[in-house]
Design a protein around this motif. Sequence first.
Motif, mmCIF file in Angstrom:
data_model
loop_
_atom_site.group_PDB
_atom_site.id
_atom_site.type_symbol
_atom_site.label_atom_id
_atom_site.label_comp_id
_atom_site.label_asym_id
_atom_site.label_seq_id
_atom_site.Cartn_x
_atom_site.Cartn_y
_atom_site.Cartn_z
ATOM 1 N N ASP A 105 31.675 46.220 34.033
ATOM 2 C CA ASP A 105 32.586 46.633 33.167
ATOM 3 C C ASP A 105 31.779 47.650 31.876
ATOM 4 O O ASP A 105 32.609 48.103 31.103
ATOM 5 C CB ASP A 105 32.992 45.227 31.769
ATOM 6 C CG ASP A 105 33.712 44.741 32.611
ATOM 7 O OD1 ASP A 105 34.836 45.090 33.343
ATOM 8 O OD2 ASP A 105 33.571 43.553 32.564
ATOM 9 N N SER A 154 34.383 42.808 47.188
ATOM 10 C CA SER A 154 35.200 41.978 46.977
ATOM 11 C C SER A 154 34.075 40.229 46.946
ATOM 12 O O SER A 154 34.956 39.828 45.604
ATOM 13 C CB SER A 154 35.856 41.892 47.794
ATOM 14 O OG SER A 154 35.549 41.260 48.518
ATOM 15 N N HIS A 191 31.246 40.679 44.955
ATOM 16 C CA HIS A 191 31.075 40.707 43.869
ATOM 17 C C HIS A 191 29.386 41.230 44.596
ATOM 18 O O HIS A 191 28.364 41.190 43.520
ATOM 19 C CB HIS A 191 30.642 40.195 42.907
ATOM 20 C CG HIS A 191 32.601 40.188 42.107
ATOM 21 N ND1 HIS A 191 32.712 39.567 40.889
ATOM 22 C CD2 HIS A 191 33.369 40.442 42.518
ATOM 23 C CE1 HIS A 191 33.890 40.042 41.215
ATOM 24 N NE2 HIS A 191 34.466 40.365 41.587
ATOM 25 N N ARG A 208 36.642 47.367 42.019
ATOM 26 C CA ARG A 208 35.683 46.762 40.992
ATOM 27 C C ARG A 208 36.810 47.450 39.919
ATOM 28 O O ARG A 208 36.482 45.895 38.957
ATOM 29 C CB ARG A 208 34.373 47.232 40.756
ATOM 30 C CG ARG A 208 33.483 46.040 42.250
ATOM 31 C CD ARG A 208 34.151 45.258 42.575
ATOM 32 N NE ARG A 208 33.907 44.012 41.284
ATOM 33 C CZ ARG A 208 31.816 43.608 40.520
ATOM 34 N NH1 ARG A 208 31.363 44.552 41.685
ATOM 35 N NH2 ARG A 208 31.832 42.822 40.112
ATOM 36 N N ARG A 238 39.741 47.545 39.301
ATOM 37 C CA ARG A 238 41.214 47.306 39.609
ATOM 38 C C ARG A 238 40.983 45.911 39.399
ATOM 39 O O ARG A 238 41.770 44.691 39.701
ATOM 40 C CB ARG A 238 41.572 47.553 40.861
ATOM 41 C CG ARG A 238 42.633 49.336 40.864
ATOM 42 C CD ARG A 238 43.134 49.526 42.099
ATOM 43 N NE ARG A 238 44.158 48.683 42.541
ATOM 44 C CZ ARG A 238 45.717 48.779 41.771
ATOM 45 N NH1 ARG A 238 45.487 50.070 41.358
ATOM 46 N NH2 ARG A 238 46.527 48.290 42.245
ATOM 47 N N LYS A 239 39.886 45.022 39.322
ATOM 48 C CA LYS A 239 39.222 44.006 39.414
ATOM 49 C C LYS A 239 40.198 42.889 40.719
ATOM 50 O O LYS A 239 41.220 41.947 40.558
ATOM 51 C CB LYS A 239 39.823 43.051 38.607
ATOM 52 C CG LYS A 239 39.351 44.030 37.162
ATOM 53 C CD LYS A 239 38.587 42.871 36.060
ATOM 54 C CE LYS A 239 37.216 43.608 34.622
ATOM 55 N NZ LYS A 239 36.562 43.896 34.785
#
Length: 428
Positions: free
Chosen positions: A153, A244, A246, A401, A403-404
């Motif tokens: 973020d 994905s 993380h 990342r 686009r979550k």
Amino acid sequence: MSKIATLEIDGNKYEFPIIEGTENEFGIDIKALRGSTGGVTTIDPGYKNTGSCESAITFLDGEKGILRYRGYSIEELAEKADFLEVCYLLIFGELPTAEQLEKFDKDIKEESHVDEDMKKILDGFPKSAHPMGVLSSLTSALIAFNPGSVDVDSEEEMYGAIVKILAKFPVLAAWTMRKRKSLPLDYGDNSLGYVENLHKMMFARPNQSYVADKIVNDALDKLLILHADHEQNCSTSTVRIVGSSHAGLFASLSAGISALWGPLHGGANQAVIEMLEAIKADGGDTAKYIAKAKDKNDPFRLMGFGHRVYKNFDPRAKIIKKSAEEVLGSLGIEDPVLDIAKGLAEVALKDEYFVKRKLYPNVDFYSGIIYRALGIPTEMFTVMFALGRLPGWIAQWREMRLRKEPIGRPRQIYIGENYRAFKSISER
Ligand code: CMC
């Protein structure tokens, strides 16, 4: 009006929306498939018909032989841009202004040192180790020296990780080659451009001053641009799927390097030269090898031929073939292997087997010939591919990342044994 796909199973009808891309590509959105059908899934080994994401980075049309990064054609980029501009374009979506490019270059240079202790890790590898294995391990090892995970973020943290890896990766790649050649490790020279510096780090001799060569530099720049992204291929999908969960950027890239290594993907450039050398050593009989490639009882495949997506021509191969001829001409090199390559391509392009299956020379068919002309050892070819693909992997990881996207987790159809009771060892 939006399109709808209807699926009928045992008389029950289900509707699914159809998503349309900006280039009139259509995809049936089956996100609700299992939920609405009570657990029916799809089967598509190798994902030949499955879109894993929506992406705004690279467009390719395999039928028309079109490849564009962020809307710009590969032909124009290879001709007019340099690799660092293409890195910026792929990762951030727009061509950089002069100020943005200057800052990007400066920020990368700030990060171009690698912890001295990384040398100890490199030291532990045998000289004979394949550079792709070493590069993947060193990229992973970087995590230990840069343990902070990236807060996606925070644009600032994301940017920091990106310039770090763009800076350190060429150092690691060059070191893998220098180790094999028993040359002292070199940190390059920050007064040089990105690609020139990479060349210096690979080739500088401790007892000679480094002299840059424009032909070599331009050829390398073009090769890196042509390899910079290729949408959802094996290594890129790997980077996205590892990311994905993380896992961090460096861990995701290390997995991508391993995926690229295989001879059906990035390793094909090494396999092409080895194949051409073998044909040359066997008397240069191209017809014999064309026959072997067509023989279903023979595992031999014409390396550098065929592509999962391009079914007409690979636009990168067109650019690279011309470039190979120019580079060899300018450097005054006559390489019999280029003649064998041309001979094979000529025969295969007219042969019914290859025509019917839409098998054309791909980017790797000619890239190895240029790498050879530039003095790059064969086992380093796939490392060169990885250096080019780095911005593409980063761009795809960043997009995924931002686009979550959810964790990647395909389904399967189980075809094994049904329940059976456990047998003690004396009963088996
Ligand atoms: N030589 C001979 N026959 C081939 C070749 C080849 N290079 N490539 C595909 N075929 C045949 C294959 O045997 C099959 O024939 P049939 O229909 O009779 O069974 C048909 O063509 C379709 O092949 P496929 O393996 O189903 O096609 P795919 O889309 O799964 O594979 C490929 C694409 C690139 C893996 C394959 O063409 C190949 O193995 N090429 C050689 C390796 C190579 O050059 N790889 C580099 C790809 S470009 C760089 C990159 O982006 O990674």
